[in-house]
Design a protein around this motif. Sequence first.
Motif, PDB file in Angstrom:
ATOM      1  N   GLY A  50       0.826  -1.190   0.000  1.00 33.38           N
ATOM      2  CA  GLY A  50       0.000   0.000   0.000  1.00 33.38           C
ATOM      3  C   GLY A  50       0.861   1.240   0.000  1.00 33.38           C
ATOM      4  O   GLY A  50       2.092   1.171   0.129  1.00 33.38           O
ATOM      5  N   LEU A  51       0.202   2.408  -0.137  1.00 27.30           N
ATOM      6  CA  LEU A  51       0.893   3.691  -0.173  1.00 27.30           C
ATOM      7  C   LEU A  51       0.334   4.598   0.911  1.00 27.30           C
ATOM      8  O   LEU A  51      -0.872   4.616   1.163  1.00 27.30           O
ATOM      9  N   SER A  52       1.233   5.380   1.515  1.00 25.52           N
ATOM     10  CA  SER A  52       0.865   6.192   2.672  1.00 25.52           C
ATOM     11  C   SER A  52       1.575   7.539   2.636  1.00 25.52           C
ATOM     12  O   SER A  52       2.671   7.665   2.086  1.00 25.52           O
ATOM     13  N   VAL A  53       0.923   8.537   3.238  1.00 24.60           N
ATOM     14  CA  VAL A  53       1.579   9.806   3.574  1.00 24.60           C
ATOM     15  C   VAL A  53       1.682   9.804   5.099  1.00 24.60           C
ATOM     16  O   VAL A  53       0.675   9.904   5.795  1.00 24.60           O
ATOM     17  N   SER A  87      -2.221  20.205   8.263  1.00 27.03           N
ATOM     18  CA  SER A  87      -2.981  19.508   9.304  1.00 27.03           C
ATOM     19  C   SER A  87      -3.663  18.287   8.718  1.00 27.03           C
ATOM     20  O   SER A  87      -3.931  18.203   7.517  1.00 27.03           O
ATOM     21  N   GLY A  88      -3.953  17.326   9.589  1.00 32.83           N
ATOM     22  CA  GLY A  88      -4.607  16.093   9.175  1.00 32.83           C
ATOM     23  C   GLY A  88      -4.359  15.017  10.207  1.00 32.83           C
ATOM     24  O   GLY A  88      -3.575  15.199  11.154  1.00 32.83           O
ATOM     25  N   SER A  89      -5.023  13.885  10.035  1.00 37.56           N
ATOM     26  CA  SER A  89      -4.851  12.755  10.946  1.00 37.56           C
ATOM     27  C   SER A  89      -3.868  11.779  10.312  1.00 37.56           C
ATOM     28  O   SER A  89      -4.233  10.944   9.475  1.00 37.56           O
ATOM     29  N   PHE A  90      -2.605  11.913  10.705  1.00 33.92           N
ATOM     30  CA  PHE A  90      -1.536  11.111  10.111  1.00 33.92           C
ATOM     31  C   PHE A  90      -1.226   9.897  10.976  1.00 33.92           C
ATOM     32  O   PHE A  90      -1.394   9.954  12.197  1.00 33.92           O
ATOM     33  N   PRO A  91      -0.725   8.799  10.378  1.00 31.20           N
ATOM     34  CA  PRO A  91      -0.465   8.620   8.945  1.00 31.20           C
ATOM     35  C   PRO A  91      -1.755   8.439   8.155  1.00 31.20           C
ATOM     36  O   PRO A  91      -2.752   7.945   8.687  1.00 31.20           O
ATOM     37  N   ILE A  92      -1.704   8.836   6.894  1.00 28.41           N
ATOM     38  CA  ILE A  92      -2.848   8.650   6.007  1.00 28.41           C
ATOM     39  C   ILE A  92      -2.541   7.447   5.127  1.00 28.41           C
ATOM     40  O   ILE A  92      -1.765   7.547   4.166  1.00 28.41           O
ATOM     41  N   ASN A  93      -3.096   6.311   5.510  1.00 34.89           N
ATOM     42  CA  ASN A  93      -2.790   5.047   4.844  1.00 34.89           C
ATOM     43  C   ASN A  93      -3.904   4.647   3.888  1.00 34.89           C
ATOM     44  O   ASN A  93      -5.089   4.667   4.251  1.00 34.89           O
ATOM     45  N   GLY A  94      -3.517   4.264   2.684  1.00 37.62           N
ATOM     46  CA  GLY A  94      -4.481   3.638   1.795  1.00 37.62           C
ATOM     47  C   GLY A  94      -4.678   2.186   2.195  1.00 37.62           C
ATOM     48  O   GLY A  94      -3.938   1.636   3.023  1.00 37.62           O
TER      49      GLY A  94
END
Length: 298
Positions: free
Chosen positions: A118-121, A136-143
């Motif tokens: 998978g790919l993640s930010v 801002s965001g709820s990290f990590p953002i995982n696909g």
Amino acid sequence: PGQGTGLTVALSSNTPASTNVPRNGIRVPFTKINLTASNDGAMNISSIKVHRIGLSDKTHFNQVWAEKDGVRLSAKRSFNSDDEALLTFVPALNIPAGQTISLDLVASLSDAQGGTGGLSVNTASDITTTNNATISGSFPINGNLMSFTTYTVTEAQFGPNTESETSVKVGDEDVELADFQVKASGNKAIILKSLTLKNTGNADLSQVTSDLYIEHSGTKITDTATVNDKNVTFVFSNGGFQINRNESEIFKIKGDIIDSDNSNNTIKFKLDNKEDFVIVEANTGFGSPVKTWGGGTD
């Protein structure tokens, strides 16, 4: 207007679900993210660092890139020894104030067998803006994780419909400049997303033509074309144009002739790289391999 102060990043509700993907897929969508600029100004993104997740090996991933509506916006990159790929945007990816765009994180695979990928930010610092805005965001953002399998994606066959040359003159409108055909060769329909063609003739497209578009059965089926030096990019309207399995369709490239600094100006469109025709298999979204015949489109 000036640039904004903040950018919000989130996983899109339309991110691809976990599924089996072709182990040698030329275009496999892994993750869809939403990028929202603050209301106080536009946002310009210069790079996004993508991470590999799952139990696969990094050698299973050939290259990674970012797309929007089927058009590649970033450079293609391979994963380094830290399982990171830095996707750069030239020019910077612009998001108008208060608006959201969705980016697809896509990869090509190389003999990926067993395991999942998978790919993640991973963090806010993985995203760089030209003005160092607050991310801002709820990290990590995982696909979602994908499983690799043996699967044959429907092939797209592309080539010129005719080989004849046509003479045009300044002032001609909606004139046919080339034509081509595409066939869906396989068990599923295909969807044409975007097409970049190179003019191998000597005309300067930006000076000689305007309002270029692709037509099918008398209907315009692409949005405003983008001309960049010798290349012109067409984006198919309404999410893409579908061709049913084992069927062939004929398309025409049309536009206006607005100038000519040379009576011997020529326009001859060619698919310079197969990767410049973004075609996906219906229902799966996997990239369809493009097989070509002939030297150009006219």
